[in-house]
Design an enzyme around this catalytic site. Structure first.
Site, PDB file in Angstrom:
ATOM      1  CE1 TYR A 133      -3.685   2.533   0.670  1.00 55.65           C
ATOM      2  CE2 TYR A 133      -2.162   3.439   2.292  1.00 55.65           C
ATOM      3  CZ  TYR A 133      -3.300   3.563   1.521  1.00 55.65           C
ATOM      4  OH  TYR A 133      -4.065   4.695   1.607  1.00 55.65           O
ATOM      5  CG  ASP A 135       5.637   4.567   1.128  1.00 56.80           C
ATOM      6  OD1 ASP A 135       5.670   5.481   1.985  1.00 56.80           O
ATOM      7  OD2 ASP A 135       4.572   4.084   0.696  1.00 56.80           O
ATOM      8  CE  LYS A 170       0.301   5.817   7.788  1.00 56.10           C
ATOM      9  NZ  LYS A 170      -1.130   6.032   7.935  1.00 56.10           N
TER      10      LYS A 170
END
Length: 450
Positions: free
Chosen positions: A146, A248, A275
């Protein structure tokens, strides 16, 4: 415990209202509903309190974002001060420089940074930066990983046994109805930890590949550590063929003081973040080598890659992120590592003692449970059987009934948690094993599809 007791009346009432204004009663597809979502009234430290007044240990942390838990005092104080001075400006502020300095000083692969608003935006602009730098259009990505809501990285995010194809050369599969076929043609899909296919496929498509994007420990891929030889293969194929490596770390930056790529020996050209660097507010960032990041440089005219955004580097996200990251020092990471070891080791012992067909993966402050006896290597090996999906649903319910919110993918620990909290998680898990032998027997009898 009956489902009616799992979600209180006020949550049910709120869901009735929400169903009149949202397509399915929720504002994002990731909301857990069984069948009614749990509505939250407030969060304090490592705990959430729902609208019916019940307390839960929070292992979701808004999908791993809240590494300091809820209402972290330094962030609250910093935001309160900034709100009195203004929430957003068209001009830059000192806080964006300070957060950028922190990231450049802490993450080895980062010479320069640009801020955006979400992890999705960070990935989007990192891929565009790779294209602008190399002049190529294709990307390579890992099956099942993801990377947010950008068409090219959504390819094969939800591949199934019915369409994922040859294990040596996976198909590029559509994530949603109507995804352009041209997008599928521009993505080379690889399997995590598959050394030979990485070397072969990256070399085969080298003339058109701008970048390979790698999550060092993909959550949806099983939260499994990368093999050193896999990391080496990514490096070698990238350097030999002029393909940029994007790490990532929107989720996995929390794996160490210096991030996940440093932990696993990956030396990327670009890093995407989000985040935890926003202190609980929306944020994303692209960092990397000075020469690659120069594609954003507009000092001499139109840059190779223009990047803006009304709320990019807004002072609220910068201020909150700076306060959170300053308190995320080596001592805090050591505490999180200890908590993670307690949970993973305790769960592992509970499984071993009972000879249960489950396993736990993860590292640092993250863990994930799997309804299989052996740790998976990649996304294909975690694809659920019917028995496995049933067990995981009951496990999540059992945790909720015992005051813990357990996500289905990566479970995250936070700095306010204690050793007692970690042991409580282990004890609840052991209680599940002792009370659900029938589900464990079903896993044992079930053969995983190949």
């Amino acid at each position: 415990m009956a489902a009616e007791m799992r979600v209180g009346q006020k949550s049910k009432d709120n869901f009735d209202r929400a169903s009149l204004v949202f397509p399915d009663g929720t504002s994002r597809v990731t909301i857990d509903r069984d069948p009614t979502p749990l509505y939250i009234e407030r969060g304090i430290g490592s705990y959430l309190f729902d609208v019916d007044g019940r307390r839960f240990v929070d292992l979701n942390c808004n999908f791993t974002t809240l590494i300091h838990g809820h209402a972290f005092a330094p962030v609250v104080e910093a935001l309160t001060h900034q709100l009195q001075r203004g929430s957003c400006f068209a001009n830059p502020t000192e806080s964006e420089i300070e957060l950028a300095e922190l990231l450049c000083g802490r993450i080895p692969a980062i010479d320069r940074v640009r801020f955006v608003n979400t992890g999705t935006e960070a990935v989007l602009f990192a891929i565009k930066a790779a294209r602008a730098f190399t002049g190529r259009s294709k990307i390579a990505k890992l099956e099942g990983a993801y990377h947010g809501a950008y068409d090219w990285v959504e390819v094969s995010q939800a591949a199934t046994p019915a369409n994922w194809g040859n294990p040596m050369e996976p198909n590029s599969t559509a994530f949603y109805r109507g995804m352009p076929a041209s997008v599928l043609d521009e993505v080379v899909v690889l399997r995590f930890n598959d050394v030979e296919s990485v070397r072969r496929l990256m070399s085969l498509h080298a003339d058109h590949l701008a970048a390979i994007i790698v999550d060092p420990m993909p959550s949806r891929g099983g939260l499994v550590a990368p093999k050193p030889e896999f990391i080496a293969a990514v490096h070698e194929a990238g350097r030999a063929n002029g393909i940029l490596v994007i790490s990532d770390e929107v989720l996995n930056l929390r794996q160490s003081f210096h991030g996940a790529s440093a932990r696993y020996g990956l030396v990327p050209d670009l890093v995407t973040m989000g985040k935890i660097i926003g202190g609980g507010l929306p944020i994303g960032a692209i960092g990397g080598r000075e020469d690659v990041m120069k594609v954003f440089d507009g000092s001499a005219g139109r840059p190779l890659l223009p990047q803006g955004g009304t709320f990019s580097a807004n002072p609220l996200s910068m201020t909150a992120g700076l306060a959170a990251m300053r308190h995320l020092d080596p001592v805090a990471f050591a505490h999180l590592e200890t908590l993670g070891d307690i949970v993973r080791d305790g769960i592992g012992r509970a499984i071993s003692v009972r000879d249960a067909p489950l396993c736990v993966t993860g590292a640092a402050s993250l863990f994930r449970l799997h309804p299989r006896a052996q740790a998976p290597n990649d996304y294909r090996e975690i694809y659920p059987t019917v028995a496995g999906a049933t067990l995981m649903k009951q496990l999540t319910r059992f945790f909720a009934d015992n005051g813990i919110i357990l996500p289905s993918a990566a479970a995250a620990l936070s700095t306010p948690m204690t050793r007692a909290d970690a042991q409580f998680i282990v004890d609840v898990f052991a209680g599940f094993l002792d009370s659900h032998q029938n589900l464990l027997d079903a896993i044992e009898a079930c053969k995983r599809p190949t």
